[in-house]
Design an enzyme around this catalytic site. Structure first.
Site, PDB file in Angstrom:
ATOM      1  CG  ASP A   1      -3.487  -4.904  -2.571  1.00  0.00           C
ATOM      2  OD1 ASP A   1      -2.582  -4.206  -3.025  1.00  0.00           O
ATOM      3  OD2 ASP A   1      -4.004  -5.848  -3.202  1.00  0.00           O
TER       4      ASP A   1
HETATM    5  C1  GLC Z   1      -2.951  -6.921  -6.209  1.00  0.00           C
HETATM    6  C2  GLC Z   1      -2.708  -5.460  -6.297  1.00  0.00           C
HETATM    7  C3  GLC Z   1      -3.960  -4.628  -6.275  1.00  0.00           C
HETATM    8  C4  GLC Z   1      -5.106  -5.368  -6.942  1.00  0.00           C
HETATM    9  C5  GLC Z   1      -5.376  -6.627  -6.150  1.00  0.00           C
HETATM   10  C6  GLC Z   1      -6.500  -7.474  -6.768  1.00  0.00           C
HETATM   11  O1  GLC Z   1      -1.986  -7.564  -5.468  1.00  0.00           O
HETATM   12  O2  GLC Z   1      -1.793  -4.882  -5.385  1.00  0.00           O
HETATM   13  O3  GLC Z   1      -3.655  -3.376  -6.921  1.00  0.00           O
HETATM   14  O4  GLC Z   1      -6.258  -4.544  -6.957  1.00  0.00           O
HETATM   15  O5  GLC Z   1      -4.224  -7.445  -6.029  1.00  0.00           O
HETATM   16  O6  GLC Z   1      -6.098  -7.954  -8.020  1.00  0.00           O
END
Ligand code: GLC
Length: 729
Positions: free
Chosen positions: A247
């Site tokens: 993430d």
């Molecule tokens: C974010 C979120 C995640 C998301 C990712 C890409 O920080 O925690 O849920 O899919 O970044 O946007």
């Protein structure tokens, strides 16, 4: 493939509007040409996708297509209600259909990978991301997780309108201490396996092509470098073959966590810990090849990860069809049938929390079509952007029909009086005074209050107080003081603690953030063209001090039982129990609760057997049986005693006692939506098999044990009559 080209497949960047901290590398054209990028995200048009895809497919040495991802979590251009609202429909088929629309629209823009569904169990309303998931229960969460995956991936992943799902955030993210986003998580293995893992397991069983790790530490081991969850559970126990994506910069964040002192160590621990692809931190790019050359990371492990990524690209058909048809893109968006589904989803998402009689009269809702003048007041009454909720992908405010627009169309300018009344945060005395005057001219007042979706819900939006923000409570009290009948609509990404409102306002609806068709859906619900059927998927707190608050809690050794907790204890018997001295333990409204314009009467549950065999149930469990001859049929009559047809979600709960570990006072083990005409009675039957009686026991095994079993068939998690049976050896 050279080692560098292999590593290139394990790296992705945000090439559009960033939704998190930056990483510095932005020369995407040359990086792609050199084979240094496997995926990009936050690009949202077919044209932009094709520009980068042409470089990868026509100008790089290996011509491997890129994978384009985006957070499509409740719609791409046709925004549906936020996931917490969608889950409140208790209708997995509806959620699957909504995900199908999202897949059709996203894939038309070249997005073939969504970072969705959010399957984090959320028991704490302080946590802003409760808005993005399906609530506190693993059984319902599992049903929703599977529905999203089926909807996104369709029957064939290589169909042009299928996109790869990515259940997230693995694992335990919703249990952040204090409800504070990104905070530490401590979960026993029993709690992890009994409550937090099942929705992920369901998503994996539904065939999710990818999965996303989490930012949080889990029992002091960051989830993004956690061999126990990412390898032992996900790979060895569940046999997951898909791609594990980090993430955002969670690989780099291992340094902040304190388990790595530099980027190389962070890359090594994340990769060996089970993270295949590095989203945005650039550390796999910077260090993975060298870690292989130095022998710290076996190249065979890199090969495994690359194969997983390539398999997903093959499965999506990207090698055969890497480009998007820019001509067809626009036609896929906001189709009439998509908008109709968005309205239906919004209608089914609303939870009618209260609908008491106006002084001496009938319940205020549904509003009479004879209602001459309505006052619509509040900062959420005409706010297109907020109706989209958080994570609105390519949703556009101009696509939203607000409640004010819908009411104006229905009532005409003369029939509707409007005043903003205040801001979500801030506002003036004059605004409130103007709103009071507006209310005084009307027959009934509709108040639209709540949270600011982008600022107060979703990621990095934890709240320590859960009341109405700004001066909205003041506005509310002034409007109620006019003596006019008031309907309160709450637009929020979480339950809000509003005891005064629930005591003084005759009708309250949890509307969440309903999406592009907010206005038409609310209009039909308010005037009774549709009968509310939504039910809570999270326990609604009276006070923030009760959080985390969830129905499927353990009984403790000192349960408060039937003690009157609305007042301080009178004696030792009332004092020395698990209670607060200033608030009842019970929620304002329980999990599974939701009213309608009908009334439903539940009969006593009837069981087909009084005794079950643990041995037979375990045999079935081992055979992968869901329900079998070892099962029990549970049925109950449900009658619509009201004057309107309606849909009721009938719930089945189970409690096991006498087991090797303490288990919840109730556990949802089935639900069915039934349609009942006025006066109609239906016999609702559940076949309850091994899954409902098995649990993670004191030997860390998922099994059935002899137990005393209590079963409810009820409208929510706190009411209904019970039946009992025994499970014997
Ligand atoms: C974010 C979120 C995640 C998301 C990712 C890409 O920080 O925690 O849920 O899919 O970044 O946007």
């Amino acid at each position: 493939m050279t080692l560098e080209e292999k590593v290139g497949q394990l790296v992705q960047y945000s090439a559009g509007q960033p939704t998190g901290p930056g990483t510095g590398r932005t020369d995407y054209d040359s990086m792609i040409r050199k084979g240094e990028v496997g995926a990009l995200f936050n690009i949202t048009t077919a044209r932009e996708v094709n520009v980068y895809q042409r470089i990868a497919v026509e100008q790089s040495r290996l011509r491997i297509p890129l994978l384009f991802g985006l957070d499509v979590i409740h719609g791409f251009r046709t925004e549906f209600p936020i996931p917490l609202g969608l889950a409140s429909s208790w209708d997995p088929q509806l959620v699957e259909r909504a995900a199908r629309v999202a897949a059709r629209e996203a894939s038309a823009s070249g997005i073939r990978w969504t970072f969705s569904p959010v399957v984090d169990i959320a028991r704490d309303a302080r946590w802003g991301r409760m808005a993005e998931g399906s609530g506190e229960d693993p059984y319902l969460g599992s049903a929703m997780a599977s529905a999203y995956v089926r909807g996104y991936q369709g029957t064939r992943l290589d169909a042009a309108d299928s996109i790869a799902a990515c259940p997230k955030h693995f694992v335990g993210y919703g249990a952040a201490e204090g409800g504070r986003d990104y905070n530490s998580v401590e979960l026993s293995e029993h709690t992890l396996r009994q409550f937090y893992l099942p929705p992920f397991h369901a998503a994996v069983d539904a065939g999710a092509a990818t999965l996303m790790g989490a930012f949080n530490s889990l029992n002091a081991v960051p989830a993004s470098a956690n061999p126990f969850t990412l390898r032992q559970i996900l790979r060895t126990e569940w046999g997951f073959q898909g791609v594990v994506d980090s993430d955002w910069t969670s690989v780099a964040e291992l340094v902040a966590h304190g388990i790595a002192n530099d980027g190389a160590a962070a890359a090594r621990k994340a990769f060996l810990g089970g993270v295949d692809m590095d989203m945005a931190s650039s550390l796999y790019h910077d260090h993975l090849a060298q870690l292989v050359r130095s022998g710290e990371v076996p190249e065979a492990r890199v090969d495994e990860a690359v194969r997983r990524v390539l398999r997903v690209k093959f499965a999506l058909g990207l090698f055969e069809h890497p480009y998007s048809d820019e001509v067809k893109e626009a036609a896929a968006m906001l189709r009439p049938e998509s908008l109709t589904l968005a309205r239906t989803a919004a209608e089914q998402s609303f939870v009618l929390l209260k609908n008491s009689a106006s002084p001496g009269g009938a319940p205020i809702l549904p509003l009479s079509t004879e209602t001459r003048t309505i006052a619509l007041i509040g900062p959420l009454a005409d706010d297109q952007n907020n109706m989209l909720g958080s994570w609105a992908a390519r949703g556009r405010a101009e696509d939203v029909v607000t409640l004010r627009a819908a009411l104006t169309q229905k009532l005409g300018v003369d029939g509707l009086r409007y005043a903003k009344g205040t801001e979500i945060i801030g506002g003036s005395d004059d605004q409130i005074a103007d709103a009071v005057r507006t209310a005084e001219q009307a027959d009934v007042v509709i108040l639209a209050l709540g949270e600011d979706a982008p600022a107060m819900t979703g990621e990095a939006a934890s709240r320590a107080h859960l009341g109405l923000p700004g001066r909205q409570q003041q506005l509310l009290e002034k409007i109620v003081a006019t003596g006019k009948p008031v309907v309160l609509l709450l637009f929020s990404g979480r339950p809000l603690t509003m005891p005064w409102a629930f005591e003084h306002v005759p009708a309250v609806v949890a509307a969440w953030f309903p999406g592009v068709q907010a206005g038409p859906a609310l209009l039909r619900a308010l005037f009774g063209e549709v009968n509310p059927s939504g039910k809570l998927v999270v326990s609604w707190p009276r006070a923030v001090g009760q959080e985390p608050l969830y129905y499927n809690a353990l009984n403790t050794g000192r349960p408060a039982g039937n003690i009157d907790l609305t007042r301080p204890p009178k004696n030792g018997d009332e004092k020395f129990v698990s209670r607060y001295i200033d608030v009842p333990n019970s929620p304002q409204f329980p999990f599974g609760y939701g009213l309608s314009y009908s009334n439903y009467q539940y009969g006593q549950p009837r069981l087909s057997k009084e005794q079950l065999s643990a041995g037979a149930l375990n045999d079935e469990l081992c055979a992968g049986g869901r329900a079998s001859n070892a099962a029990v049929e549970v049925s109950a009559d449900v009658t619509n005693t009201g004057t309107r047809a309606g849909e009721e979600t009938v719930q089945l709960y189970v409690r096991l006692q006498g087991t090797s570990v303490a288990l919840p006072v109730r556990a949802l083990s089935g639900f069915q939506r039934v349609t009942l005409t006025p006066g109609e009675t239906k016999k609702v039957t559940f076949t309850v098999g091994p899954d409902a009686f098995a649990f993670w026991n004191d030997q860390n095994k998922f099994a059935v044990e002899p137990a005393r079993v209590t079963i409810w068939v009820s409208p929510d998690s706190s009411s209904g009559s019970e039946a009992t049976l025994q499970i014997v050896k």
